[in-house]
Enzyme design. Structure first.
Site, short mmCIF file in Angstrom:
data_model
loop_
_atom_site.label_atom_id
_atom_site.label_comp_id
_atom_site.label_asym_id
_atom_site.label_seq_id
_atom_site.Cartn_x
_atom_site.Cartn_y
_atom_site.Cartn_z
N SER A 53 3.56 -1.70 1.83
CA SER A 53 3.35 -1.47 3.26
C SER A 53 4.04 -2.59 4.06
CB SER A 53 1.85 -1.38 3.54
OG SER A 53 1.62 -0.80 4.79
N ASP A 73 1.29 9.96 0.61
CA ASP A 73 1.35 8.92 1.66
C ASP A 73 2.10 9.49 2.86
OD1 ASP A 73 1.80 6.71 3.26
OD2 ASP A 73 2.60 5.45 1.65
N HIS A 122 -1.68 6.57 1.51
CA HIS A 122 -1.02 5.27 1.59
C HIS A 122 -1.79 4.20 0.81
CE1 HIS A 122 1.54 2.18 3.21
NE2 HIS A 122 0.54 1.57 3.80
#
Lengths: 389, 389
Positions: free
Chosen positions: B162, B328, B361
């Site tokens: 991320s 995600d 995610h």
């Protein structure tokens, strides 16, 4: 943006003396709600367009979505903007007001004249959170009282998108004999866990605002504008698609050549969202937002039929046109397919169209040629079957 | 949940005297930031695990995500929970602390000991919004100062997911000679319009809280807990997938047999989200949340290379392992593919794995066997190429 005081006054005018038709039912005509409460008196604010024919066979009921209202095809009294379904409803449009008698009522729990949390109860006090929780079925029961009042036995069509589509499904399940045709658009027979989660974020944003005042902000003479604005912003992102946001805004900056290295709205998408939040609070009531989202969360049509959705539509003679949009991730096509499968299992007549678009959930409100053509084709065929000119 | 005062005191302890290693650079070792500001003194709080070998060739830098910190593989001093990447970092784990010297530092703008908005500036006052805006490149520049300080010329690997993955990409672009291998996971080379929009919702939720106090809440002795909690709730929904939420919660009710017809947390997903919001405020600073989200919004690696991402990696000798997850939707596989295409065009050595999972995610933080196996395989091969035992 109008001043706080001016916005409050306009709101209160539309809540208590709306620029719409209004019917208040005698107190012995109770609205028996799913919560067990009997609501009285019930007031419904509504708009109509076109003429009811002699046979009373050309009435179309349009059901509005979460933040919609009865002003489906006229200029909005608070915003001055065109009706929210102007693309589908009007003279010569698919829901043709030259042919059909179109009714749209503000739902129970709403804030534009129908009984809701901003209305005054029998004791003269604003309901606030004393308003009973409203379900989609309660909205439909109230609409059926209005339709009775207007002398209509059977509706030619019930149509709506999103929360409006939930009402369409509920009408078809609850009153199959009164619904000749039904158009549930961009909707689901039950609200998903993810959608409940997004709604809860919005509710918490409102309740976190000290101006919400425990739900009694009208008495407190405040308005939880910041909280409602954040709730609207969060919801608004879910109405669009990643592709639509990318195509419309990308990473474009707002009226500047370079990032400001600050928390200003550098990006156009930030500026757009802030505007959506600000303008929403001018026309909507925060408690109504709580009630509407809760009604959607509670919606699970199959649960009323032993968990089998097909039973909700068993033996129905209603003709259905189910519509979904490829980029709608709030009410994805899989939700519509579940409805179609249940209708097929129930032996119903169903058309199903998945429309290719990058506009996301919002597509149901937009001038999408395939949506216009689909509704026109479906309603024209249904009109011939109903013997309408 | 700890009391407000206790939470504030714990926070301030970790901000000013963290339970980590801390390096404060001499004031002539400035951090020159993208905003044009030179920040001094710069303090970095960091954790290390394992031993640096004699050749200084076995160092792995782990970069944390938006709400992460340096406590990657030890019990967290505020929450008492295991390290955030315990599944990948530790003895015998893929990022094996028996073989590698693992470094993880709190990023600039963070709130657990590195200079950030909750730190005191040279004048002794809390920075608040006087902290300059931080970019991903600023975070990486600060990390490079730490790596210099530790006597490490070339890192064996830089890894993160991320926002951590953004730092990995930035490291590889800015210091190609210092990065032997790189694992950007569940990330993107630029933040999308939709993601900027979700971040803006979170920022507005914080700023709408009167306890935010114009960013000076530490001086005001308040904490914008409600706003930060709403921001976290909104973000948390985006970290999961529709499928994961459906599988985990569906429409299940929380400790009750029937809906209460109220705004209580009837649904498990509501209760879960409220808990996520409440617990987050115990360990995170609201202004840091503003700075971290802004850093991600501003990230657009190609923009620094004439809009051509491949130029960021031209002629690089770094080995890359790019990982994405099927469910995600915040950093979809298409974002990873764009990185892979650019790396291929730049002539880099790249492995790309899209892992099938319904965890959304959040998958990059979870014990996903394919993630563990992929990282182990990549690092083992890179270790052999580097001549590590």
């Amino acid at each position: 943006m109008a001043s706080l005081a001016a916005t409050r006054i306009d709101h209160q005018r539309e809540t208590h003396t709306p620029t719409s038709f209004v019917v208040t039912f005698p107190t012995d005509q109770l609205l028996r709600m799913d919560s067990g409460v009997a609501l009285a008196p019930l007031t419904i604010a509504y708009q109509t367009y076109g003429q009811l024919n002699a046979a009373h066979s050309n009435a179309v009921l349009v059901c509005h979505a979460l933040t919609g209202d009865q002003h489906v095809a006229n200029v909005h009294p608070l915003t001055g903007k065109p009706g929210w379904w102007d693309v589908l409803v009007g003279p010569g449009k698919p829901i043709d007001t030259d042919r059909y008698f179109v009714i749209c009522s503000n739902v129970v729990g709403g804030c534009l004249g129908t009984t809701g949390p901003a209305s005054r109860g029998p004791d003269g006090r604003t309901y606030g959170l004393d308003m009973p929780i409203v379900t989609i079925r309660d909205m439909v029961r109230a609409q059926s009282m209005l339709v009775d009042h207007l002398g209509i036995d059977s509706l030619f069509c019930v149509a709506g998108g999103s929360m409006g589509g939930m009402q369409v499904l509920q009408w078809a399940a609850l009153f199959p004999q009164r619904v000749f045709s039904a158009m549930p658009i961009a909707t689901a027979a039950r609200h998903s866990s993810q959608n409940i989660a997004f709604h809860e974020v919005g509710r918490q944003a409102i309740m976190a605002d000290p101006d919400w005042c425990g739900g009694r902000y009208i008495d407190c003479e405040t308005r939880p504008e910041k909280g409602l604005s954040v709730a609207r912003m969060a919801a608004h992102v879910t109405y669009l698609s990643d592709q639509a946001l990318h195509a419309k805004f990308g990473r474009k900056l707002q009226d500047r050549a370079a990032p400001t290295f600050s928390f200003d709205a550098d990006f156009q998408v930030e500026s757009y969202l802030r505007y959506q939040g600000r303008s929403f609070v001018e026309r909507f009531d925060a408690n109504s937002y709580l009630y509407m989202t809760r009604a959607m969360d509670y919606f699970d049509l199959a649960a009323d039929y032993g968990g089998v959705l097909a039973k909700a539509f068993k033996g129905t003679s209603t003709r259905f046109c189910v519509v979904s949009f490829t980029s709608d991730w709030l009410f994805p096509t899989s939700d519509s397919r579940a409805i179609v499968h249940a209708l097929n299992a129930g032996g119903a007549s169903v058309s199903f169209v998945e429309i290719e678009t990058d506009k996301g959930h919002d597509a149901f409100l937009l001038d999408i040629p395939d949506l216009v053509a689909t509704s026109r084709g479906f309603l024209d065929a249904a009109g011939r079957a109903r013997g309408l000119g």
